[in-house]
Design a protein around this motif. Structure first.
Motif: not given
Length: 112
Positions: A84-112
């Motif tokens: 469990p991750v403290k403060g997490a409300h949702a989990v987004l599962e993505l294709p492997v490599g998506a975090i690196g190729s999209s430059s996703i970083k902690v502290g940013e927001f995602i528009n869903l």
């Protein structure tokens, strides 16, 4: 007096996002699926995941209720767990490599 302006970065991802928000869709998730993801799976509510019965690796993004990224896990392999991750409300599962190729970083927001 100098003041710094805090910058907030909002990301829009190049994936179709499927929402899993019922008991059955959250329970099943991606288990038993044979082929890797081509889209994202948003599991709500959720603050931890397991990779039991998975046949491929994924990238995982943990989000607060307002979609702020609080933890990222790249290349999570089958039969692994994320406690469990403290403060997490949702989990987004993505294709492997998506975090690196999209430059996703902690502290940013995602528009869903």
């Amino acid at each position: 007096m100098l003041t710094t302006r805090k910058r907030t970065l909002y990301r829009t991802l190049p994936f179709t996002i499927i929402r899993a928000d019922s008991f059955l869709t959250r329970l099943k998730g991606l288990m038993f699926r044979r082929t890797p993801l081509e889209e994202g799976l948003l599991i709500v509510p959720c603050n931890s995941i397991h990779m039991c019965f998975m046949n491929f690796s994924i990238d995982v993004v943990f989000l607060t209720q307002d979609h702020k990224i609080i933890k990222v896990v790249e290349n999570l392999k089958p039969w692994r767990f994320v406690p469990p991750v403290k403060g997490a409300h949702a989990v987004l599962e993505l294709p492997v490599g998506a975090i690196g190729s999209s430059s996703i970083k902690v502290g940013e927001f995602i528009n869903l």
